[in-house]
Each structure stands twice: as structure tokens, then as C-alpha cells.
Scaffold this motif. Structure first.
Motif, PDB file in Angstrom:
ATOM      1  N   ARG A 278      42.138  25.754 -85.277  1.00 33.80           N
ATOM      2  CA  ARG A 278      40.718  26.053 -85.485  1.00 33.80           C
ATOM      3  C   ARG A 278      39.842  24.807 -85.346  1.00 33.80           C
ATOM      4  NH1 ARG A 278      38.511  27.426 -90.833  1.00 33.80           N
ATOM      5  NH2 ARG A 278      40.436  26.563 -91.693  1.00 33.80           N
ATOM      6  N   TYR A 323      33.828  39.590 -93.048  1.00 32.44           N
ATOM      7  CA  TYR A 323      33.786  38.130 -93.138  1.00 32.44           C
ATOM      8  C   TYR A 323      32.508  37.592 -92.484  1.00 32.44           C
ATOM      9  CZ  TYR A 323      34.297  33.393 -91.470  1.00 32.44           C
ATOM     10  OH  TYR A 323      34.032  32.084 -91.159  1.00 32.44           O
ATOM     11  N   GLY A 345      35.599  30.282 -88.879  1.00 32.94           N
ATOM     12  CA  GLY A 345      36.417  31.388 -89.358  1.00 32.94           C
ATOM     13  C   GLY A 345      36.921  32.284 -88.249  1.00 32.94           C
ATOM     14  N   TYR A 348      39.929  30.973 -86.669  1.00 32.83           N
ATOM     15  CA  TYR A 348      41.055  30.829 -87.590  1.00 32.83           C
ATOM     16  C   TYR A 348      41.668  32.171 -87.991  1.00 32.83           C
ATOM     17  CZ  TYR A 348      43.259  29.748 -92.150  1.00 32.83           C
ATOM     18  OH  TYR A 348      44.122  29.634 -93.209  1.00 32.83           O
ATOM     19  N   LEU A 349      40.825  33.085 -88.444  1.00 34.83           N
ATOM     20  CA  LEU A 349      41.333  34.321 -89.032  1.00 34.83           C
ATOM     21  C   LEU A 349      42.076  35.225 -88.041  1.00 34.83           C
ATOM     22  CD1 LEU A 349      38.321  35.123 -91.377  1.00 34.83           C
ATOM     23  CD2 LEU A 349      40.563  34.208 -92.010  1.00 34.83           C
TER      24      LEU A 349
END
Length: 359
Positions: A278, A323, A345, A348-349
Motif C-alpha cells: 500500500r 469504509y 485504504g 490495502y483492504l
């Protein structure tokens, strides 16, 4: 990619490990052998890996002599590499071990290379698979590949193993028979076997879709491919904590599948790796720079698509959408922080979604 996938397959099937070989160069050379022979003749691959120094050290054939036979390599050729359990006897193992005596190593400079030591070879008659003669090691492999019922058993065993690696474990016997027959009739051409698997209707069935948990190496490679990051920009040392250290399988049976890769420590290690990806992707690539201009759901769908997740579950899609919405609720879009935080995010997620763990 297909060739490299086969390198990984053979690395776990015709297995050697650094923990016993103690020489990175020999392990690298073995992987290079899989790279050059991994889509060619299975017979040629077996003959080549049998006298490759890493294999000779790992399964102790370098120490196999007429005066002190060692059965390790002779057993695994049949049990794990070619036939499977139940298709040979202990007498066959002992005879094959005697046949492989003298096939060892010699030191050249600062490394080890294969050498046949005739004085350490058992030149007496041996009875292998019911045939008595003065067997030599390579003839053992040739016999298994040319004489029935062994040749059909070899084809079925290898076909089943490769199907499980590419599609799903425990295929039905009819599926195995179909691809194994193509493999055997091609003269054990590995490319013919792989083509038979990839073109088989069952390979595109619902059962085969997302039927495998990605190994850590496959997980890391997928992350790099979807972000464009090179290996030098990712924390590949984390592979060890995920449970798969290249060059060092856990034992001669290689790595397992599916549940083998699922554990709390492995999940934490994947999260650490995903976080590294990320931050490096955020610094080095233009991925997902404009999601702040999209609705939360569209931003989530864009991020999922970036990582190859075209049909996410409702739970996954809603979680990522929520999110994005929560980030926007807590940050001021005017100062640019929202774009940076949201992008972080979204890089990453998706790597930690159930869908990205599967292949």
C-alpha cells in the motif's frame, strides 16, 4: 507466467530444501532446471533432476554406495515423484537404491557437481518390479515410463497432482483419466498435459472457480502484478512469516494446499505485506488517484477491479463501500487529506478480502 507457475509446481513436487542443501546456488540451479525443463518432457525432467546436486544432497543419494545403500531418493522417486503410495514394494525400493549407488557428487572449485563413481556402484543383478538384471539408476525411471502398468500409473499420478495445483484437489477419476491419457499418449509431454487441463470443460466449472487458496508466493505475485510494483519495492521477506519460504519447503512432500495456508500468523503476515504494498504503491504508482471524485460504491468497485476482483460478494462490496463513506465523513475534502487517506485504504483492504485470497 505459465512457465513460472510450473517452476513453482515442480519446486514443491520434485522437492529439495535449503535447510538441508545449505547452498543457495544449488537451489537456484534447481529452479533454473525447472524453468528450462518444466514444460518439456517429464522423462527428461526426471532424469535431469535425479542427478542435480541439490537433489543428490537433499535425498542423500550423494552418500548412496554399494557398501552402504541409502533408500531415501529411491523411495521418493516412486512414492512422491512418479507413482504414489501402494504401487511398489519394499523390495522394489531396495533394488532401486542399489541401482542408484555411485550416482553422487564431486567438488569442482567451490561448488559440487554430479559425478558417477563406478567403484561405488552396485554392479550385481537386482530384481526391480519383477525384472532381474544389472539395473542402473536412470534405467529405473525409463522402466516406469515405458512398461505397463507403471506408465499409466505415472501418467495418472502426475496428472492428478498438476490438476490439484491448477484447478482443485481430489478431482474425479474420469477427469484424471481424460488428462492422464493425453499425457501418456504424448510421450509424457508436460505442455500437452497442461493444455489438456486448461482446455478441459471441468477446468471452467463452478467447482474449479476460486477453489484454491493462494499460496503466499502466489499472493505476493498477484499483489505485485495488480499494482505494478517490482519485487525490489515489496517486503518479500514476509513470505517466511506467511508460511512459504522460497527454496525451503517444509519436507520432501512439499507445501500443502488450501487449509494449509490459513492461520492467524499467516493472516497477520499478509496484512504486513499488504501494508508495505500500500505505501509503496501510493508513493510510486498513479493507481486509484481519482476515486475521491466517485461515489463511495463506485470508488469501492474501482478498487476491487484494480485487484482483479470483478464479482465481489455483497459483504465485501458493502464493507469497502462503508469504509469509503466513513473516511469521507471524518475528513475534510477541501484540504486533500480525504483523497490521500481514502486511497491508502483502497490500496490495502482489497488485498485482504476473501476474494483476493483465492484463485
Amino acid at each position: 507466467p505459465l512457465a513460472e507457475k510450473m517452476v513453482l509446481f515442480w519446486h514443491g513436487h520434485l522437492c529439495s530444501a535449503l535447510g538441508k542443501v545449505h547452498d543457495h546456488r544449488l537451489m537456484f540451479d534447481q529452479n533454473q532446471l525447472f524453468r528450462s525443463h518444466g514444460l518439456g518432457s517429464f522423462g527428461s525432467l526426471m532424469q535431469a533432476v535425479s542427478i542435480q546436486p541439490a537433489m543428490l544432497l537433499y535425498l542423500d543419494n550423494a552418500a548412496n554406495t554399494a557398501h552402504s545403500p541409502n533408500e531415501n531418493f529411491a523411495r521418493e522417486v516412486k512414492e512422491l515423484f512418479m507413482l504414489g503410495v501402494g504401487n511398489y514394494t519394499e523390495d522394489d525400493v531396495r533394488a532401486a537404491a542399489r541401482a542408484w549407488t555411485g550416482h553422487g557428487l564431486t567438488e569442482v572449485g567451490d561448488t559440487m557437481v554430479y559425478a558417477f563413481h563406478s567403484g561405488e556402484h552396485d554392479h550385481e543383478p537386482k530384481t526391480f518390479m519383477g525384472v532381474t538384471r544389472n539395473w542402473n539408476g536412470p534405467e529405473i525411471i525409463d522402466h516406469l515410463l515405458t512398461v505397463e502398468p507403471h506408465r499409466t500409473r505415472v501418467a495418472r499420478f502426475v496428472a492428478r497432482e498438476l490438476w490439484a495445483f491448477l484447478a482443485y484437489p481430489e478431482p474425479d477419476p474420469a477427469v484424471v483419466d481424460s488428462v492422464a491419457t493425453r499425457f501418456r499418449d504424448s510421450g509424457y509431454d508436460i505442455t500437452a498435459l497442461k493444455r489438456a487441463i486448461l482446455l478441459h470443460p471441468e477446468y471452467r466449472s463452478a467447482r474449479a472457480r476460486n477453489a484454491l487458496v493462494r499460496s503466499p508466493i502466489e499472493f505476493a505475485v498477484a499483489a505485485m502484478r495488480h499494482t505494478g510494483l517490482p519485487a525490489s519495492e515489496t517486503n518479500l521477506w514476509t513470505l517466511r512469516n506467511m508460511g512459504q519460504q522460497p527454496y525451503d519447503p517444509p519436507n520432501v512432500a512439499g507445501w500443502g494446499q488450501n487449509n494449509y495456508w490459513i492461520s492467524a500468523p499467516a493472516t497477520w503476515a499478509k496484512a504486513t505485506f499488504a501494508s508495505q504494498v500500500r505505501w509503496r504503491a501510493q508513493d510510486l504508482t498513479p493507481l486509484l488517484e481519482n476515486t475521491a471524485a466517485l461515489s463511495p460504491q463506485a470508488a469501492a468497485d474501482t478498487a476491487l477491479a484494480q485487484f482483479g476482483i470483478e464479482t465481489p460478494s455483497t459483504v465485501t462490496r458493502n464493507a469497502l463501500t462503508d469504509y469509503v463513506a466513513s473516511v469521507r465523513d471524518h475528513h475534510n475534502a477541501a484540504n486533500g487529506w480525504i483523497g490521500w487517506s481514502e486511497r491508502s485504504g483502497l490500496l490495502y483492504l482489497p488485498l485482504l478480502t476473501p476474494e483476493f485470497q483465492l484463485a
